[in-house]
Design a protein around this motif. Structure first.
Motif, PDB file in Angstrom:
ATOM      1  N   LEU A 136       0.824  -1.210   0.000  1.00 40.14           N
ATOM      2  CA  LEU A 136       0.000   0.000   0.000  1.00 40.14           C
ATOM      3  C   LEU A 136       0.862   1.266   0.000  1.00 40.14           C
ATOM      4  N   VAL A 137       1.967   1.235   0.742  1.00 36.66           N
ATOM      5  CA  VAL A 137       2.859   2.400   0.778  1.00 36.66           C
ATOM      6  C   VAL A 137       3.477   2.643  -0.591  1.00 36.66           C
ATOM      7  N   PHE A 138       3.950   1.581  -1.254  1.00 36.42           N
ATOM      8  CA  PHE A 138       4.562   1.740  -2.575  1.00 36.42           C
ATOM      9  C   PHE A 138       3.549   2.193  -3.623  1.00 36.42           C
ATOM     10  N   VAL A 139       2.333   1.696  -3.531  1.00 32.43           N
ATOM     11  CA  VAL A 139       1.287   2.130  -4.471  1.00 32.43           C
ATOM     12  C   VAL A 139       1.031   3.629  -4.320  1.00 32.43           C
ATOM     13  N   THR A 140       0.969   4.103  -3.077  1.00 35.92           N
ATOM     14  CA  THR A 140       0.734   5.531  -2.843  1.00 35.92           C
ATOM     15  C   THR A 140       1.888   6.373  -3.368  1.00 35.92           C
ATOM     16  N   TYR A 141       3.114   5.952  -3.078  1.00 35.58           N
ATOM     17  CA  TYR A 141       4.283   6.696  -3.557  1.00 35.58           C
ATOM     18  C   TYR A 141       4.314   6.760  -5.085  1.00 35.58           C
ATOM     19  N   PHE A 142       4.052   5.656  -5.734  1.00 33.68           N
ATOM     20  CA  PHE A 142       4.149   5.625  -7.191  1.00 33.68           C
ATOM     21  C   PHE A 142       3.043   6.463  -7.831  1.00 33.68           C
ATOM     22  N   ARG A 143       1.849   6.471  -7.250  1.00 31.78           N
ATOM     23  CA  ARG A 143       0.767   7.302  -7.795  1.00 31.78           C
ATOM     24  C   ARG A 143       1.106   8.784  -7.687  1.00 31.78           C
TER      25      ARG A 143
END
Length: 690
Positions: free
Chosen positions: A405-412
């Motif tokens: 979830l953290v990586f998805v937020t950062y990439f978005r």
């Protein structure tokens, strides 16, 4: 036969004196004698005392004896039930006029209003005493006084705001003490129908009563916390502050108990607003503490899930401090696997085993010992389940989902190119570099290159000011394009440093020359920046010749300043922790030459930092760049081109370090001492350096 006595005749009215006839009727008017004289003549013969004597008396009844037995209240007190006396109304009560009744009613209403105004303080004191009494009874024996929870709810529903605050705070203290160390599950139909002992039935009644009252309390906190938005009175705002404080305390005190998600929603709803006040800071610090202290990972997963949903719903129009809460997650130091926005890499078994289980030397045990060991394992499993102990596999699973979830937020955010959150995302990626999967590297590097190019173009166009939509309450901020490019460079090298050394050398084929060249070109521009060491906390007079006062830049990442980021980026290129001696000599020489030229223009503190970094470089690479300090050891032909964009094309070995003679005469003593250390390190490096 005897004769019956003669019957006496009763005279109904006495004969009128002076007249043989009976008295005339009062209904017929006569002119002989007036009616008033006749009335008074007859009234003189009335016996009024005898009439009063024969009237029945009203005797005061004795007090009735109370024959009711004492009762036991829900709070456990024994009281005598008092029966109110029913007073008999007088027979003449209907003779009272309607005006008297209205006056009496009006007077009683006025008395009640006056009593209400006067007794506000007494009402608060009585509420304090009652709350203290009920809370002490619940703490003494919660199972016996489970009805006290409803009493606390009734007191907290008062219209008096002070009493309402006291009720919320009292319920907080009570729930912190009586909530068990496990999560209470709802009872099904099968559980209600089965036969259980009296103790189990009593415990179930307490648990269900506790859960029901606690749910009402959490809903009440959520309702009051929503009133903290703008446009409300000061009284409601203070009530919202108490509700938010209670929610924060409960989330940290009992994160394992029911309705944890509702408490997290209260905090996240406050963090989604634009107004940054004391309640906002308290909610953010509560989530940071929850992330640091969460050993199981379940509460952190719920909080991160709620935060990411809120960010996506608001199109990432949030303050960067909310995104920085991810830097406090416990998985940064505990999680060992690597992941990306799609999947998590689990630890692979040894390929030499080829799917076979490793062989261990078996220990001889008798049949009785094996049976005892089996029973011991079963008992240990039951105890772990009763104590709600989370295994390492479950914790790793929770942390893996959180990392995704953290990586998805950062990439978005990187894809959306949101200026207000770019710094926070880059700092977060640098922190999570050791947990990033290799498959995720390509996408991240491409995004970092786009950000660096965009920052350079915006800087060249001389339009660095971009208003931050997430901090409308603060002064207007200025986006530092140079700072964002430095963060991109640091993040790119941190991703490489976070991998294993043998993988970075063999399997990872990453070309970071783009970031190296960009930093090499930016050194002179950074050195000539007059506001390099200024920050939002710096005291500075406004420019009198400016058309409009320019606001001071507010750093996106409040950890390091721009000169510190520059030294960190240069250290990643010249002194990497992995394969330090593998840095090409021409790269070390070119950066050393540019850094010494920039030190002549940098402010005092930045120049001292640059010379300190230069001292470490010459101690490590003294043999590679020692010829720059000796004109007899020139290795290159031609001239050194400091304005050449490429590192390899600048021909650094064709020049000498003539800047040292000027640095010896610098006005700052610290700079002079720093260059003396550099020259001393050159001699040591040429004798024993790499």
């Amino acid at each position: 036969m005897a004769l019956a006595p003669a019957r006496k005749k009763r005279r109904l009215s006495p004969p009128e004196s002076g007249s043989p006839e009976t008295s005339p009727s009062t209904l017929v008017e006569t002119s002989d004698a007036p009616i008033g004289n006749d009335f008074f003549a007859n009234a003189a013969r009335w016996n009024l005392e005898q009439d009063y004597e024969t009237r029945p008396r009203k005797v005061k009844k004795k007090d009735r004896e109370n024959t009711r037995l004492p009762i036991k209240t829900a709070e456990g007190r024994v009281e005598q039930l008092v029966v109110p006396d029913i007073k008999e109304e007088d027979n003449d009560s209907w003779l009272g006029s309607d005006e008297e009744k209205d006056n009496a009613t009006h007077e009683s209403a006025e008395v009640k209003v006056e009593e209400t105004k006067v007794s506000a303080r007494q009402q608060i004191l009585a509420a304090k005493e009652e709350l203290a009494r009920v809370a002490s009874l619940i703490n003494e024996d919660p199972e016996e006084h489970v009805g006290g929870f409803r009493t606390l709810v009734q007191i907290a529903s008062s219209s008096n705001l002070v009493v309402k605050k006291l009720g919320l705070a009292t319920q907080l203290a009570v729930y912190k003490d009586v909530i068990p160390g496990y999560r209470i599950r709802p009872l099904g139909d099968s559980d209600m129908s089965e036969k259980v002992s009296k103790e189990v039935r009593r415990l179930r009644a307490f648990e269900q009563g506790l859960v029901g009252s606690y749910q009402k309390y959490v809903n009440e906190l959520a309702k009051h916390a929503r009133s903290s938005r703008g446009g409300v009175s000061e009284a409601l705002s203070s009530l919202a502050t108490v509700a938010i404080s209670c929610a924060c305390t409960l989330l940290l005190a009992v994160p394992h108990f029911n309705f944890r998600g509702e408490l997290i929603k209260i905090l996240v709803t406050k963090l989604s607003g634009k107004r940054i006040d004391g309640d906002y800071t308290k909610c953010r610090e509560t989530l940071e503490t929850l992330f640091r202290d969460d050993e199981h990972g379940t509460a952190s997963l719920d909080a991160v899930t709620t935060l990411t949903r809120m960010m996506k719903a608001r199109n990432f129009r949030i303050n960067e401090s909310v995104l920085n809460t991810f830097l406090h997650l416990r998985l940064l130091s505990e999680f060992s696997s690597k992941g990306s926005q799609n999947h998590i890499d689990r630890s692979q078994p040894d390929p030499a085993l080829k799917g076979k289980k490793p062989k261990f030397k078996k220990e001889f045990r008798t049949k009785k010992q094996r049976k005892l060991e089996k029973e011991r394992k079963a008992i240990s499993k039951e105890l772990n389940e009763a104590d709600a102990i989370v295994s390492h596999e479950e914790r790793d699973s929770m942390q893996a989902e959180t990392l995704k979830l953290v990586f998805v937020t950062y990439f978005r955010i990187l894809k959306a190119r949101i200026p207000a959150l770019t710094g926070a995302v880059l700092e977060g990626l640098a922190k999570y570099a050791h947990l990033i999967n290799q498959d995720f590297f390509g996408d991240l590097l491409e995004a970092l290159k786009d950000l660096t190019t965009h920052a350079a173009s915006s800087h060249d166009d001389a339009d660095p000011s971009v208003e931050d939509p997430s901090t409308s309450e603060t002064p207007a901020t200025t986006r530092s394009a140079t700072r964002d490019s430095l963060l991109c460079i640091i993040t790119a090298f941190a991703l490489l440093e976070g991998q294993d050394a043998h993988k970075a050398a063999s399997t990872l084929h990453l070309d970071l020359s783009f970031f190296t060249t960009h930093l090499y070109r930016s050194l002179h521009a950074l050195a000539l920046d007059p506001d390099l060491e200024l920050s939002a906390r710096s005291l500075r007079l406004p420019d009198p010749h400016a058309l409009a006062p320019s606001p001071l830049p507010v750093p996106r990442i409040n950890i390091q300043t721009t000169p510190a980021l520059l030294m960190r980026a240069l250290s990643s290129i010249l002194l990497p922790p992995v394969s330090t001696h593998a840095v090409p000599p021409i790269r070390v020489a070119a950066f050393s030459k540019q850094l010494l030229i920039s030190a002549l223009q940098l402010p005092e503190k930045s120049a001292m930092g640059a010379l300190g970094l230069m001292g470490r470089v010459v101690k490590t690479h003294g043999r590679k760049i020692g010829g720059l300090w000796d004109t007899e050891e020139r290795k290159g032909d031609g001239d050194f081109d400091a304005r050449r964009g490429e590192v390899e094309g600048s021909n650094p070995f064709a020049g000498t370090v003539w800047e040292g003679e000027l640095l010896r005469l610098h006005f700052a003593p610290g700079v002079r001492r720093g260059y003396e250390d550099v020259e001393r390190g050159v001699g040591q490096g040429r004798m024993g350096g790499g």
